[in-house]
Design a protein around this motif. Sequence first.
Motif, short mmCIF file in Angstrom:
data_model
loop_
_atom_site.label_atom_id
_atom_site.label_comp_id
_atom_site.label_asym_id
_atom_site.label_seq_id
_atom_site.Cartn_x
_atom_site.Cartn_y
_atom_site.Cartn_z
N ALA A 77 0.69 -1.10 0.05
CA ALA A 77 -0.03 0.07 0.21
C ALA A 77 0.84 1.15 0.27
CB ALA A 77 -1.06 0.03 1.21
N GLY A 135 -1.06 -0.16 6.03
CA GLY A 135 -1.80 0.70 5.07
C GLY A 135 -1.02 1.82 4.18
N ASP A 136 -1.41 2.97 3.86
CA ASP A 136 -0.72 3.89 3.03
C ASP A 136 -0.16 5.03 3.89
OD1 ASP A 136 -2.94 5.36 3.49
OD2 ASP A 136 -3.61 5.56 1.59
N GLU A 137 -0.22 4.91 5.28
CA GLU A 137 0.13 5.86 5.90
C GLU A 137 1.70 6.06 5.68
OE1 GLU A 137 0.52 7.14 10.86
OE2 GLU A 137 -0.61 5.51 10.11
#
Length: 216
Positions: A77, A135-137
């Motif tokens: 991600a 995630g994409d954090e």
Amino acid sequence: MRRAVAALHAELTRYGLVAWTAGNVSGRVRRPEASGDLVVIKPSGVSYDELTPESMVVCDLYGRVLDGGLAPSSDVAAHCHIYREMPQVGGVVHTHSPYASAWAARGEAIPCVLTAMADEFGGPIPVGPFALIGGDEIGRGVVATLRDSRSPAVLMRNHGVFSIGATPRDAVKAAVMCEDVARTVHIARQLGTPVPIAAEHIDQLYDRYQNVYGQR
């Protein structure tokens, strides 16, 4: 691209940038806009000596698996967010290389005190924010840190290195150089206070290396 990405993982072990199954390389496959680009990335948790072109995972730019029998890297991600937000990027690398990760653990940028840093990074190697994996954090932190920087590498705080490039090989080179200068600057600080390079000299060195050095 499967062959290229699989082969480049051997460079991470060759230069001591990873341990066990940590770390990953990905590459963008550019396609017509209507089709959408693809991402080729390392499968999650597979030993480096077991990686083959066939084991690479093909995803769309949102991390959805399109081809491959294995789950993609847990960082997929993050990689995909970088590709979506930075269209010039064709390769992304993540490592936990020891010296660079030590700087990341301190939350400290690596100062530009070596000509090799001016050449490759155009200034300090910056620190990005702490972000949880999965995630994409992380990708958001990478993009926010590198969007206005000449550096192709960022030290994600308490984590490790993410590097980008026009190709996967360029991104691997940036990861290798990041660890090399992280080690040298660490040694220099044990001897005393490293001497910074003037900003105008950094600009001159960066321009020469990026536009004159090597074969054209």
